[in-house]
Design a protein around this motif. Sequence first.
Motif, PDB file in Angstrom:
ATOM      1  N   ASN A 198       0.889  -1.267   0.123  1.00  0.00           N
ATOM      2  CA  ASN A 198       0.003  -0.028   0.028  1.00  0.00           C
ATOM      3  C   ASN A 198       0.842   1.141   0.169  1.00  0.00           C
ATOM      4  OD1 ASN A 198      -2.541  -0.922  -0.082  1.00  0.00           O
ATOM      5  ND2 ASN A 198      -2.679  -1.338   2.083  1.00  0.00           N
ATOM      6  N   SER A 199       1.992   1.382  -0.640  1.00  0.00           N
ATOM      7  CA  SER A 199       2.856   2.398  -0.832  1.00  0.00           C
ATOM      8  C   SER A 199       2.921   2.954  -1.972  1.00  0.00           C
ATOM      9  CB  SER A 199       4.263   1.780  -0.420  1.00  0.00           C
ATOM     10  OG  SER A 199       4.118   1.511   0.912  1.00  0.00           O
ATOM     11  N   LEU A 200       3.294   4.224  -2.243  1.00  0.00           N
ATOM     12  CA  LEU A 200       3.245   5.313  -3.330  1.00  0.00           C
ATOM     13  C   LEU A 200       4.593   5.487  -3.798  1.00  0.00           C
ATOM     14  CD1 LEU A 200       1.278   6.506  -5.447  1.00  0.00           C
ATOM     15  CD2 LEU A 200       1.023   8.315  -3.804  1.00  0.00           C
ATOM     16  N   ARG A 201       4.762   5.411  -4.826  1.00  0.00           N
ATOM     17  CA  ARG A 201       5.980   5.933  -5.442  1.00  0.00           C
ATOM     18  C   ARG A 201       7.487   5.468  -4.656  1.00  0.00           C
ATOM     19  NH1 ARG A 201       2.263   9.661  -7.345  1.00  0.00           N
ATOM     20  NH2 ARG A 201       1.738  10.507  -5.281  1.00  0.00           N
ATOM     21  N   THR A 202       7.613   4.286  -4.595  1.00  0.00           N
ATOM     22  CA  THR A 202       8.769   3.690  -3.918  1.00  0.00           C
ATOM     23  C   THR A 202       9.734   3.328  -5.056  1.00  0.00           C
ATOM     24  OG1 THR A 202       7.109   2.893  -2.073  1.00  0.00           O
ATOM     25  CG2 THR A 202       9.326   2.060  -2.258  1.00  0.00           C
ATOM     26  N   SER A 203      10.958   3.555  -4.463  1.00  0.00           N
ATOM     27  CA  SER A 203      12.109   3.460  -5.433  1.00  0.00           C
ATOM     28  C   SER A 203      13.188   2.393  -4.593  1.00  0.00           C
ATOM     29  CB  SER A 203      13.176   4.501  -5.703  1.00  0.00           C
ATOM     30  OG  SER A 203      12.322   5.475  -6.376  1.00  0.00           O
ATOM     31  N   ILE A 204      13.341   1.126  -5.526  1.00  0.00           N
ATOM     32  CA  ILE A 204      14.377   0.080  -4.862  1.00  0.00           C
ATOM     33  C   ILE A 204      15.341   0.458  -5.990  1.00  0.00           C
ATOM     34  CG2 ILE A 204      14.874  -2.442  -4.571  1.00  0.00           C
ATOM     35  CD1 ILE A 204      11.965  -2.379  -3.673  1.00  0.00           C
ATOM     36  N   ASP A 205      16.734   0.935  -5.610  1.00  0.00           N
ATOM     37  CA  ASP A 205      17.637   1.104  -6.623  1.00  0.00           C
ATOM     38  C   ASP A 205      18.849   0.718  -6.269  1.00  0.00           C
ATOM     39  OD1 ASP A 205      19.035   2.472  -8.701  1.00  0.00           O
ATOM     40  OD2 ASP A 205      18.770   4.470  -8.078  1.00  0.00           O
ATOM     41  N   ASN A 206      19.613  -0.043  -7.270  1.00  0.00           N
ATOM     42  CA  ASN A 206      21.076  -0.373  -7.008  1.00  0.00           C
ATOM     43  C   ASN A 206      21.107  -1.338  -5.612  1.00  0.00           C
ATOM     44  OD1 ASN A 206      23.635  -0.793  -7.583  1.00  0.00           O
ATOM     45  ND2 ASN A 206      24.272   0.614  -6.303  1.00  0.00           N
ATOM     46  N   CYS A 207      20.247  -2.406  -5.557  1.00  0.00           N
ATOM     47  CA  CYS A 207      20.409  -3.376  -4.627  1.00  0.00           C
ATOM     48  C   CYS A 207      20.448  -4.559  -4.989  1.00  0.00           C
ATOM     49  CB  CYS A 207      18.984  -3.361  -3.846  1.00  0.00           C
ATOM     50  SG  CYS A 207      18.300  -1.810  -2.989  1.00  0.00           S
ATOM     51  N   TYR A 208      21.220  -5.358  -4.323  1.00  0.00           N
ATOM     52  CA  TYR A 208      21.606  -6.699  -4.522  1.00  0.00           C
ATOM     53  C   TYR A 208      20.868  -7.645  -3.564  1.00  0.00           C
ATOM     54  CZ  TYR A 208      25.023 -10.684  -5.304  1.00  0.00           C
ATOM     55  OH  TYR A 208      25.405 -11.929  -5.673  1.00  0.00           O
ATOM     56  N   ILE A 209      19.876  -8.404  -3.841  1.00  0.00           N
ATOM     57  CA  ILE A 209      19.202  -9.153  -3.124  1.00  0.00           C
ATOM     58  C   ILE A 209      19.221 -10.747  -3.302  1.00  0.00           C
ATOM     59  CG2 ILE A 209      16.638  -9.799  -2.483  1.00  0.00           C
ATOM     60  CD1 ILE A 209      15.981  -6.808  -3.293  1.00  0.00           C
ATOM     61  N   THR A 210      19.721 -11.395  -2.235  1.00  0.00           N
ATOM     62  CA  THR A 210      20.088 -12.852  -2.133  1.00  0.00           C
ATOM     63  C   THR A 210      19.624 -13.741  -1.047  1.00  0.00           C
ATOM     64  OG1 THR A 210      21.884 -14.257  -2.951  1.00  0.00           O
ATOM     65  CG2 THR A 210      22.084 -12.572  -1.401  1.00  0.00           C
ATOM     66  N   ARG A 211      19.668 -14.995  -1.263  1.00  0.00           N
ATOM     67  CA  ARG A 211      19.548 -15.959  -0.165  1.00  0.00           C
ATOM     68  C   ARG A 211      18.177 -15.776   0.203  1.00  0.00           C
ATOM     69  NH1 ARG A 211      25.064 -15.031   0.843  1.00  0.00           N
ATOM     70  NH2 ARG A 211      26.481 -16.640   0.021  1.00  0.00           N
ATOM     71  N   PHE A 212      17.007 -15.416  -0.396  1.00  0.00           N
ATOM     72  CA  PHE A 212      15.644 -15.473   0.297  1.00  0.00           C
ATOM     73  C   PHE A 212      15.327 -17.050   0.050  1.00  0.00           C
ATOM     74  CE2 PHE A 212      15.747 -13.983  -4.249  1.00  0.00           C
ATOM     75  CZ  PHE A 212      15.011 -15.086  -4.955  1.00  0.00           C
ATOM     76  N   PHE A 232      20.059  -6.315  -8.742  1.00  0.00           N
ATOM     77  CA  PHE A 232      20.220  -8.003  -8.932  1.00  0.00           C
ATOM     78  C   PHE A 232      19.659  -8.790  -7.953  1.00  0.00           C
ATOM     79  CE2 PHE A 232      23.905  -5.209 -10.007  1.00  0.00           C
ATOM     80  CZ  PHE A 232      24.123  -5.421 -11.354  1.00  0.00           C
ATOM     81  N   LEU A 233      18.772  -9.792  -8.330  1.00  0.00           N
ATOM     82  CA  LEU A 233      18.300 -10.811  -7.430  1.00  0.00           C
ATOM     83  C   LEU A 233      18.522 -12.100  -7.750  1.00  0.00           C
ATOM     84  CD1 LEU A 233      16.028  -8.247  -8.476  1.00  0.00           C
ATOM     85  CD2 LEU A 233      14.939  -9.051  -6.239  1.00  0.00           C
ATOM     86  N   GLY A 234      18.900 -12.958  -6.832  1.00  0.00           N
ATOM     87  CA  GLY A 234      18.966 -14.499  -6.914  1.00  0.00           C
ATOM     88  C   GLY A 234      19.037 -15.145  -5.461  1.00  0.00           C
TER      89      GLY A 234
END
Length: 475
Positions: A198-212, A232-234
């Motif tokens: 429920n959020s508006l105008r959110t930025s996720i920028d230059n993030c490395y997301i791993t081991r979820f 990058f996501l993996g």
Amino acid sequence: METRKTQVAVPVLLAIMTLIVSQVAFASKDSLHERHMAELQVVKASLVRRNLPGFVSPPPTPPQAVPGPRVYQVISYGADPTGKADSTNAILKAMEDAFDGPDHGVLMEGINDLGGARIDLQGGSYLISRPLRFPSAGAGNLLISGGTLRASDDFPVDKYLIELNDESSKLQYIFEYITLRDLLIDCNYRGGAIAVINSLRTSIDNCYITRFGDTNGILVQKGHETYIRNSFLGQHITAGGDKGERNFSGTAVNLVGNDNAITDTVIFSAAIGVMISGQANLLSGVHCYNKATGFGGTGIYLKLPGLTQNRIVNSYLDYTGIVAEDPVQLQISGTFFLGDAFILLKSINGVVRGVNIVDNMFSGSDNGVQIVQLDQTNKAFENVDQVVVDRNNVNGMATRSTVAKASVDGNGTSWTVDFNQVLLFPNLIKHVQYTLVARDGGAFPIHAVRNVSDNRVVVQTNAPVTAQVYVTVDQ
């Protein structure tokens, strides 16, 4: 006081004396030399005046103190940048103070403008044992950046390390213009990384997301205009050809909402790269080489039958393809499909309408894999309208299209052109154009299309003739 009067009187007297001298000089002798001497006396008097001490000026007013930028440095709150001690409480305190900082007006109704406040992770690596949340809804214009968050061994498997969420709020949008930038988020195979609810105008920028874990790397639910870019996501850190690829699970990005965008982002491992169940989303410059289709993976899954309204452009599907359920208004163009990756249109209620699959490149291994396929296990596609599959270039795969051209040459009264090896939908030809070129100089036969069924076109003449027949069809 007497001294100051003397100082003021001296230059006045000098000026008067200079004037008298100059007048006398000019009166007695009107020579050029005399005039020059008088002018020198005036200049001298002027220099004397300049060297006299002036009035004492009052001291300058000191500048007003300007408040510094509102930067909340988590180490000053007790966070451990080495990642050995739990830093959850310290970072939550920094988030609380940022939330309670001075307001700069409002953004959307109920959302306070925090003026660009920053929560600075200061390049540290922090151990997190429970979700990082703001104390309540109603904040905007804030940045969290510059460090690493790692889930502890007891982090809840059904939560996210950063959660923009507040179940108790009645606001339509609970946060606005929150930016998450330059973060590495290691989920330790527990929960997910980021939840934007429920959020508006959110930025996720230059993030490395791993081991979820067996969940989502990023979840975007309701709200709209969340932009994920340059990230990058993996689930597993790999660069392809991983021996454990068959066991990849989870979804890198799950868009359960409208008007979002993923741009210039790499998804290098997960069972599903991007799951979409909302309209008007844009994917551009997305490179998926998560679990291969041959192992049961999907690069992009469009799970919103009947009203898709999504665009996938200028992307790269690397051994993993696209699945679209009952697509309505779907654009796939300018995209490269490698390693027998293909597009699957899956029938739920038999609807496919307003679909453009054009100007893509397909490259395979000469195993006869069709570039676009139909899954009609549940129900045959019966409502087919405005579907264009055309202008794709293909290497090592079987071409499929909704527009086809062919010709046959022969002698007789009947010519049959079979389009089953090219046309996407079985037994569906909506438009036919043909030309019959008679090779016999004196022949002038009557001819007509006599049958259009099973993706075959039959042209007949009233008399035997040697001719070539050219046919164009459109589904």
